[in-house]
Design a protein around this motif. Sequence first.
Motif, mmCIF file in Angstrom:
data_model
loop_
_atom_site.group_PDB
_atom_site.id
_atom_site.type_symbol
_atom_site.label_atom_id
_atom_site.label_comp_id
_atom_site.label_asym_id
_atom_site.label_seq_id
_atom_site.Cartn_x
_atom_site.Cartn_y
_atom_site.Cartn_z
ATOM 1 N N UNK A 124 0.818 -1.214 0.000
ATOM 2 C CA UNK A 124 0.000 0.000 0.000
ATOM 3 C C UNK A 124 0.849 1.261 0.000
ATOM 4 N N UNK A 125 0.447 2.224 -0.809
ATOM 5 C CA UNK A 125 1.072 3.548 -0.842
ATOM 6 C C UNK A 125 0.336 4.513 0.076
ATOM 7 N N UNK A 126 -0.857 4.110 0.488
ATOM 8 C CA UNK A 126 -1.701 4.941 1.339
ATOM 9 C C UNK A 126 -1.881 4.229 2.663
ATOM 10 N N UNK A 127 -1.475 4.887 3.735
ATOM 11 C CA UNK A 127 -1.544 4.280 5.055
ATOM 12 C C UNK A 127 -2.318 5.182 6.017
ATOM 13 N N UNK A 128 -2.897 4.583 7.063
ATOM 14 C CA UNK A 128 -3.616 5.393 8.046
ATOM 15 C C UNK A 128 -2.728 6.507 8.604
ATOM 16 N N UNK A 129 -3.345 7.676 8.743
ATOM 17 C CA UNK A 129 -2.632 8.856 9.256
ATOM 18 C C UNK A 129 -2.099 9.762 8.164
ATOM 19 N N UNK A 130 -1.991 9.254 6.942
ATOM 20 C CA UNK A 130 -1.505 10.068 5.828
ATOM 21 C C UNK A 130 -2.654 10.829 5.188
ATOM 22 N N UNK A 131 -2.300 11.900 4.470
ATOM 23 C CA UNK A 131 -3.298 12.604 3.676
ATOM 24 C C UNK A 131 -3.713 11.708 2.511
ATOM 25 N N UNK A 132 -4.986 11.793 2.142
ATOM 26 C CA UNK A 132 -5.484 11.060 0.987
ATOM 27 C C UNK A 132 -4.763 11.537 -0.262
ATOM 28 N N UNK A 133 -4.450 10.610 -1.165
ATOM 29 C CA UNK A 133 -3.844 10.943 -2.453
ATOM 30 C C UNK A 133 -4.427 10.026 -3.513
ATOM 31 N N UNK A 134 -5.127 10.625 -4.460
ATOM 32 C CA UNK A 134 -5.738 9.845 -5.541
ATOM 33 C C UNK A 134 -4.687 9.072 -6.329
ATOM 34 N N UNK A 135 -3.568 9.704 -6.648
ATOM 35 C CA UNK A 135 -2.541 9.023 -7.445
ATOM 36 C C UNK A 135 -1.909 7.859 -6.670
ATOM 37 N N UNK A 136 -1.773 7.992 -5.340
ATOM 38 C CA UNK A 136 -1.248 6.881 -4.547
ATOM 39 C C UNK A 136 -2.218 5.701 -4.543
ATOM 40 N N UNK A 137 -3.508 5.975 -4.477
ATOM 41 C CA UNK A 137 -4.506 4.909 -4.525
ATOM 42 C C UNK A 137 -4.442 4.208 -5.878
ATOM 43 N N UNK A 138 -4.345 4.980 -6.953
ATOM 44 C CA UNK A 138 -4.262 4.383 -8.293
ATOM 45 C C UNK A 138 -2.984 3.569 -8.450
ATOM 46 N N UNK A 139 -1.883 4.079 -7.923
ATOM 47 C CA UNK A 139 -0.610 3.359 -8.011
ATOM 48 C C UNK A 139 -0.679 2.050 -7.227
#
Length: 168
Positions: A124-139
């Motif tokens: 995962x590129x997106x972890x709890x506590x981080x700001x949401x990022x659309x590109x990280x979710x897509x990646x």
Amino acid sequence: PQRMGLALQIYEGRPYYIRSLVFEGNSVHPVSLLRNLLGIKAGDLYNKDLLDSRLQMDPSGRDISSLYMDDGYLFFQVSGHENRVEADSIDLIIRVVEGAQATVRQVTVKGNDKTSDHVIMRELRTRPGQKFSRSDVMRTTRELSQLGYFDPEQLGVVPTPNPQDGTV
């Protein structure tokens, strides 16, 4: 066999040009950056489809919505409005509602029966506590599909935003 010819004459109407382009409601990003991303300026031929794709969800990711959503603004909204139409000219207003930045509260894995959940979680590129990022979710989605454990068509990421507490 008998043949018949058909000739059509199509009149598309006169073209419209953008006379002025104004941004309203933006405070996070300067107008110069938004204009550059939009890639449309006064004097250009008006193209509603191009305008819409440059405002949100351009396949290349070079749109105003992606700029904000990659910086945590999940509750962001943008829309183009034809303020005035005269003769062959259109005045456009781009309305921006930035909203608050969203923080990732929780990441849940459902339906996995191919591998241990920790294998997925470490990708995962997106972890709890981080700001949401659309590109990280897509990646993340792209990288998980490349692992070979999952059918890419069945792999889905479903952000569940909670505007009350600013999380997703």
